[in-house]
Motif scaffolding. Structure first.
Motif, PDB file in Angstrom:
ATOM      1  N   GLU A 280       0.830  -1.219   0.000  1.00 20.28           N
ATOM      2  CA  GLU A 280       0.000   0.000   0.000  1.00 20.28           C
ATOM      3  C   GLU A 280       0.855   1.255   0.000  1.00 20.28           C
ATOM      4  O   GLU A 280       0.559   2.242  -0.680  1.00 20.28           O
ATOM      5  CB  GLU A 280      -0.895   0.034   1.246  1.00 20.28           C
ATOM      6  N   LEU A 281       1.919   1.201   0.800  1.00 15.16           N
ATOM      7  CA  LEU A 281       2.807   2.347   0.933  1.00 15.16           C
ATOM      8  C   LEU A 281       3.450   2.681  -0.414  1.00 15.16           C
ATOM      9  O   LEU A 281       3.507   3.847  -0.826  1.00 15.16           O
ATOM     10  CB  LEU A 281       3.887   1.984   1.960  1.00 15.16           C
ATOM     11  N   ARG A 282       3.911   1.650  -1.110  1.00 12.31           N
ATOM     12  CA  ARG A 282       4.547   1.882  -2.414  1.00 12.31           C
ATOM     13  C   ARG A 282       3.551   2.471  -3.409  1.00 12.31           C
ATOM     14  O   ARG A 282       3.880   3.399  -4.148  1.00 12.31           O
ATOM     15  CB  ARG A 282       5.113   0.570  -2.959  1.00 12.31           C
ATOM     16  N   ASP A 283       2.337   1.937  -3.404  1.00 12.81           N
ATOM     17  CA  ASP A 283       1.319   2.474  -4.316  1.00 12.81           C
ATOM     18  C   ASP A 283       1.043   3.942  -4.008  1.00 12.81           C
ATOM     19  O   ASP A 283       0.935   4.782  -4.906  1.00 12.81           O
ATOM     20  CB  ASP A 283       0.019   1.673  -4.193  1.00 12.81           C
ATOM     21  N   PHE A 284       0.931   4.213  -2.725  1.00  9.95           N
ATOM     22  CA  PHE A 284       0.622   5.578  -2.290  1.00  9.95           C
ATOM     23  C   PHE A 284       1.730   6.545  -2.704  1.00  9.95           C
ATOM     24  O   PHE A 284       1.476   7.587  -3.310  1.00  9.95           O
ATOM     25  CB  PHE A 284       0.428   5.574  -0.770  1.00  9.95           C
ATOM     26  N   TYR A 285       2.981   6.175  -2.386  1.00 10.49           N
ATOM     27  CA  TYR A 285       4.095   7.066  -2.699  1.00 10.49           C
ATOM     28  C   TYR A 285       4.343   7.146  -4.204  1.00 10.49           C
ATOM     29  O   TYR A 285       4.740   8.197  -4.720  1.00 10.49           O
ATOM     30  CB  TYR A 285       5.372   6.620  -1.982  1.00 10.49           C
ATOM     31  N   ARG A 286       4.098   6.059  -4.920  1.00  7.28           N
ATOM     32  CA  ARG A 286       4.256   6.101  -6.383  1.00  7.28           C
ATOM     33  C   ARG A 286       3.278   7.116  -6.963  1.00  7.28           C
ATOM     34  O   ARG A 286       3.628   7.923  -7.829  1.00  7.28           O
ATOM     35  CB  ARG A 286       4.047   4.724  -7.001  1.00  7.28           C
ATOM     36  N   GLY A 287       2.077   7.111  -6.433  1.00  7.91           N
ATOM     37  CA  GLY A 287       1.075   8.078  -6.876  1.00  7.91           C
ATOM     38  C   GLY A 287       1.508   9.513  -6.581  1.00  7.91           C
ATOM     39  O   GLY A 287       1.384  10.406  -7.423  1.00  7.91           O
ATOM     40  N   ARG A 288       2.050   9.702  -5.401  1.00  7.18           N
ATOM     41  CA  ARG A 288       2.506  11.054  -5.044  1.00  7.18           C
ATOM     42  C   ARG A 288       3.683  11.474  -5.923  1.00  7.18           C
ATOM     43  O   ARG A 288       3.787  12.627  -6.332  1.00  7.18           O
ATOM     44  CB  ARG A 288       2.899  11.104  -3.575  1.00  7.18           C
ATOM     45  N   ARG A 289       4.578  10.522  -6.173  1.00  7.23           N
ATOM     46  CA  ARG A 289       5.707  10.826  -7.056  1.00  7.23           C
ATOM     47  C   ARG A 289       5.211  11.233  -8.432  1.00  7.23           C
ATOM     48  O   ARG A 289       5.681  12.215  -9.018  1.00  7.23           O
ATOM     49  CB  ARG A 289       6.631   9.612  -7.180  1.00  7.23           C
ATOM     50  N   ASP A 290       4.241  10.492  -8.962  1.00  8.47           N
ATOM     51  CA  ASP A 290       3.751  10.796 -10.310  1.00  8.47           C
ATOM     52  C   ASP A 290       3.092  12.171 -10.365  1.00  8.47           C
ATOM     53  O   ASP A 290       3.289  12.928 -11.318  1.00  8.47           O
ATOM     54  CB  ASP A 290       2.778   9.703 -10.772  1.00  8.47           C
TER      55      ASP A 290
END
Lengths: 388, 388
Positions: A280-290
């Motif tokens: 979940e954390l990776r998905d969340f941060y990937r979204g923020r990065r994008d």
């Protein structure tokens, strides 16, 4: 008032001032490295035994040491639980390493740029900080060999996976190359891995310590980026020649790491629940990065160059028209924007102008665009002032 | 292998070995300083906010700093919350103070005997440890004046209330006398108070820092002896000239103290519930002390002299026929008894033979008599061997 010589080397509080200013709720802050509040997992305490309130062992809780060793072995790090020392956040590893190695004038080797707080504590103990330039896939190996041929650094300190501040992840070839050079010259490696689990593409990045044949090493990690920083639970794993010294230095520093945090960490490490949380954390941060990448393109494409980070918490911008970004801080804060100037991340800041470290994990997405727009305006004004 | 010079000063692991040996369940241990397991309070965590999992301030939680300042003011220590630094157990205060003051060869002043772990960390940083003899009511003031006239110590480190190891509580007159001398010579006081609340007669003992007019000071305490050592939550309060340096040294050591422990401490400090708990704790330890005193009379009245401790966790025995008590350890452990030799508590151990520190708080009362009987036999055999 007679303080120690080292106190004269305590750095000015620039960073503290930035972070303090960034606390104001109206400030859009790209300055810190905080995990997103929304992604802090809810933890349970009801089952914690009363005995966790008693004094504990300086080494750390035995079950936690076993779990951490098993995780490290799964990454390829050859180790036993007897090599694991639980520390009060991985920042403490740097304090212990400084005590183990650094006298006034001791040469050590760092990447440039490197983690600011590491630079500060090594300099506090009086280290003479040599550096190797960082390229997009890791350190320049020709320069590294040259440093090792000309110097005998007590250790080299590296953050090979999603480095703070540059977000660089070393390639496999660079990892092998670094390990071979350290073995050849017999130089101790301190490998700092807080961001390993925050990967957005899942590509492999086996630790460098697992590639060493001869050199001594300290590998350090933390639960601060994966679970809860407020627990202050990190760990180091050391080659057997170093461990006994580090243990005694740990004991003299604070007796042992808090046991309630250790107990909580043990409830997570190696569990399905943590794997789910990390996903979940990776998905969340990937979204923020994008989202951040898109906003950067809108406001900074004419001003700066950068690589898309494949992990970690930061974008590292290089201004096309360099200037001392420390001079932009006052104007930025006056516009309710905070960022981290790049200069202090280098042992020789004045010769490394024109970088900005921007944290993408903590900002409210609703304020991201406005924040970067204002920051770009501050940069443009600074450049205009400089050109005038 | 090139370590720092300080590593050569890391002390042998005698104490670690004693405490490790004392872990065996069959060992009757008077060696450690552990609170009694039965007296660890049950604590609740259900109301802790999730935000305690986030990174916090290096200074510590604001509400906890306020509460600690209020408690200190009630003791007569003139301070504001802005002077309070939450640390990872009061052991960390010693690490920060060592960093603030000690270069290799820096003179500092200690009581003799003094707290072993303080001596170790000050020596680790290279201090030249001067000492003042401790009498039954505090330091010898004539000797203290003489040291201050002949030297310029960077600080003096004192544990005026139920000292570890000697259990000495300074008299009011000695407290005034020490404060006057430190003001006269402008020497910084580090006052360490872990045992203040563990008083059996409730007599007054206002901190020495509250009597200073001019000298700089650091006052340090902990929740380890009153609440739960496993939280690793202590604090220091410093005069305003010292605070900013200590704060930056804290930040470089471990960023901040764990917030879950800080939150738990805050649930107790200044509350009726803690007052009730302390009252129970004093009754419990007073009972253990009395039982210990009776058993000591049975087994040690011909062998040693001692004062009845009015607080803290230790009896301090002085053998009538001195010998190096370190030579008794092997025989004691072979008889499943552990104790702490007195020599390592002195800067010059070989010139201070013949003391034993015995912890009375942790031993199972059912095994107390047998333990002291065996220990007395070990002492008698050692003395006979020495006489032969």
């Amino acid at each position: 008032m007679a303080f120690s010589e080292r106190v004269a080397r305590l750095k000015s509080s620039l960073i503290r001032e930035i972070l303090a200013a960034a606390q104001r709720p109206e400030v859009m802050s790209f300055a810190g490295g905080l995990p997103a509040e929304a992604m802090l997992p809810k933890v349970e305490w009801a089952d914690m035994p009363v005995s966790m309130g008693q004094y504990g062992m300086s080494e750390g809780e035995p079950a936690l040491r076993e779990a951490l060793a098993a995780e490290a072995r799964a990454l390829g790090v050859p180790c036993e639980a007897s090599q694991v020392l639980v520390v009060s956040g991985s920042q403490q590893t740097l304090d212990l390493a400084a005590k183990l190695y650094i006298d006034q004038g001791t040469e050590i080797l760092l990447e440039a740029p490197t983690y600011l707080a590491a630079l500060q504590i090594f300099q506090l103990f009086g280290a003479d900080c040599l550096s190797v330039p960082l390229e997009a896939d890791g350190p320049d190996l020709v320069e590294l060999r040259a440093r090792l041929e000309q110097h005998r650094p007590a250790f080299i300190y590296l953050i090979p996976t999603f480095q703070n501040p540059s977000a660089v992840r070393y390639s496999e070839a660079k990892r092998d190359g670094v390990a071979a050079l350290l073995d050849e010259f017999g130089v101790t490696l301190i490998e700092d891995e807080p961001y390993r689990e925050l990967t957005f593409d899942g590509a492999s990045a086996t630790p460098i310590v697992s590639r060493l044949q001869r050199a001594s090493w300290i590998y350090t990690g933390t639960v601060s980026k994966t679970l809860l920083p407020g627990l202050r639970v990190g760990y180091l794993i050391a080659s057997p020649d170093l461990f006994p010294h580090l243990l005694r230095l740990k004991q003299s520093a604070d007796l042992h790491t808090n046991r309630v945090g250790q107990w909580q960490a043990l409830q997570w490490i190696g569990t399905e629940r943590l794997r789910d949380h990390l996903s979940e954390l990776r998905d969340f941060y990937r979204g923020r990065r994008d989202g951040f990448q898109a906003a950067l393109h809108r406001h900074f494409s004419e001003l700066a160059d950068w690589e898309l980070p494949q992990g970690g918490l930061f974008f590292w911008l290089t201004l096309k028209q360099p200037l001392d970004t420390r001079t932009l801080l006052k104007a930025a804060l006056a516009n309710d924007v905070a960022f981290m100037p790049g200069e202090p991340f280098f042992p020789d800041p004045d010769r490394n102008l024109g970088h900005l470290r921007l944290n993408f994990s903590h900002i409210d997405p609703a304020r991201l665009d406005e924040g970067l727009k204002r920051l770009a305006a501050v940069v443009r004004e600074g450049q205009a002032r400089q050109a005038a």
